[in-house]
Design a protein around this motif. Sequence first.
Motif, PDB file in Angstrom:
ATOM      1  N   ARG A  42       0.833  -1.211   0.000  1.00  0.00           N
ATOM      2  CA  ARG A  42       0.000   0.000   0.000  1.00  0.00           C
ATOM      3  C   ARG A  42       0.867   1.261   0.000  1.00  0.00           C
ATOM      4  O   ARG A  42       0.621   2.197  -0.768  1.00  0.00           O
ATOM      5  CB  ARG A  42      -0.941   0.016   1.217  1.00  0.00           C
TER       6      ARG A  42
ATOM      7  N   GLU B 201       1.126   3.997  -3.067  1.00  0.00           N
ATOM      8  CA  GLU B 201       0.799   5.413  -2.881  1.00  0.00           C
ATOM      9  C   GLU B 201       1.936   6.305  -3.382  1.00  0.00           C
ATOM     10  O   GLU B 201       1.692   7.300  -4.064  1.00  0.00           O
ATOM     11  CB  GLU B 201       0.488   5.698  -1.409  1.00  0.00           C
TER      12      GLU B 201
ATOM     13  N   PHE C  13      -0.771   5.921  -6.806  1.00  0.00           N
ATOM     14  CA  PHE C  13      -2.076   5.338  -6.534  1.00  0.00           C
ATOM     15  C   PHE C  13      -2.694   6.078  -5.348  1.00  0.00           C
ATOM     16  O   PHE C  13      -1.995   6.404  -4.391  1.00  0.00           O
ATOM     17  CB  PHE C  13      -1.961   3.833  -6.264  1.00  0.00           C
TER      18      PHE C  13
ATOM     19  N   PRO D 118      -4.764   3.669  -1.514  1.00  0.00           N
ATOM     20  CA  PRO D 118      -4.798   2.225  -1.726  1.00  0.00           C
ATOM     21  C   PRO D 118      -5.229   1.489  -0.461  1.00  0.00           C
ATOM     22  O   PRO D 118      -4.808   1.828   0.635  1.00  0.00           O
ATOM     23  CB  PRO D 118      -3.357   1.876  -2.105  1.00  0.00           C
ATOM     24  N   GLU D 119      -6.100   0.516  -0.652  1.00  0.00           N
ATOM     25  CA  GLU D 119      -6.499  -0.352   0.453  1.00  0.00           C
ATOM     26  C   GLU D 119      -6.446  -1.786  -0.043  1.00  0.00           C
ATOM     27  O   GLU D 119      -6.687  -2.055  -1.223  1.00  0.00           O
ATOM     28  CB  GLU D 119      -7.888  -0.003   0.982  1.00  0.00           C
TER      29      GLU D 119
ATOM     30  N   MET E  12      -6.013  -5.175  -4.181  1.00  0.00           N
ATOM     31  CA  MET E  12      -5.963  -3.763  -3.822  1.00  0.00           C
ATOM     32  C   MET E  12      -7.055  -3.004  -4.562  1.00  0.00           C
ATOM     33  O   MET E  12      -7.347  -3.294  -5.723  1.00  0.00           O
ATOM     34  CB  MET E  12      -4.604  -3.159  -4.192  1.00  0.00           C
TER      35      MET E  12
ATOM     36  N   ALA F 238      -7.718   1.005  -5.444  1.00  0.00           N
ATOM     37  CA  ALA F 238      -7.041   2.298  -5.384  1.00  0.00           C
ATOM     38  C   ALA F 238      -7.457   3.168  -6.555  1.00  0.00           C
ATOM     39  O   ALA F 238      -7.802   2.666  -7.624  1.00  0.00           O
ATOM     40  CB  ALA F 238      -5.518   2.105  -5.419  1.00  0.00           C
TER      41      ALA F 238
END
Length: 184
Positions: A29, A33, A37, A40-41, A49, A51
Amino acid sequence: MPSSPPLYVILLRAIGPATHRLMSMAQWREAAERAGFVAPETLVNTGNMIAGFEGTAAAARKAMEPVLRHFGLGENVAAIVRTPAQLRRLVKADPIADAAQNRPAETGVYFFAAAKPDFGLIKEHDGPEAIHIVADHLMVDFSQDVAQSGKLIRKIDRLCGLNTARNWNTTRKLAERATAREKA
């Protein structure tokens, strides 16, 4: 008010205990990022993911490659990208409703990197598994322990190209979570 970037579901191929030693979901994640992105999770610990990303699905896939290589993951670990709408259509189609309801761990949705995978293998399939094609994805009711279907799994890998699979529960949860994020 600025608009949100398009939302994508990113599915990693070949994620498991060996790759977790190289890249945790939290590390993934953070690196995603840094690569652009947005928010993001991850869902479960198997390379899923959700995102935002400013660009197309193909651009998101390309941007994810250096993120994965940064962790020392080989070329076999690849990102396959879908939109929330694509996942919603798969869940809505639900050609394996009985299996999805009663045996969700024995169902699989295969996601392919190629835009138009070759599904010629379907004509030759003679196993106990029921296979359905939905929008360039394979949905498989394994009707038994998935481990008993090695012949079919190897055939899909060999003939249909780069892919990753998720069970029905994971596919449904990803569609639900991505839809909720779109509405937020």
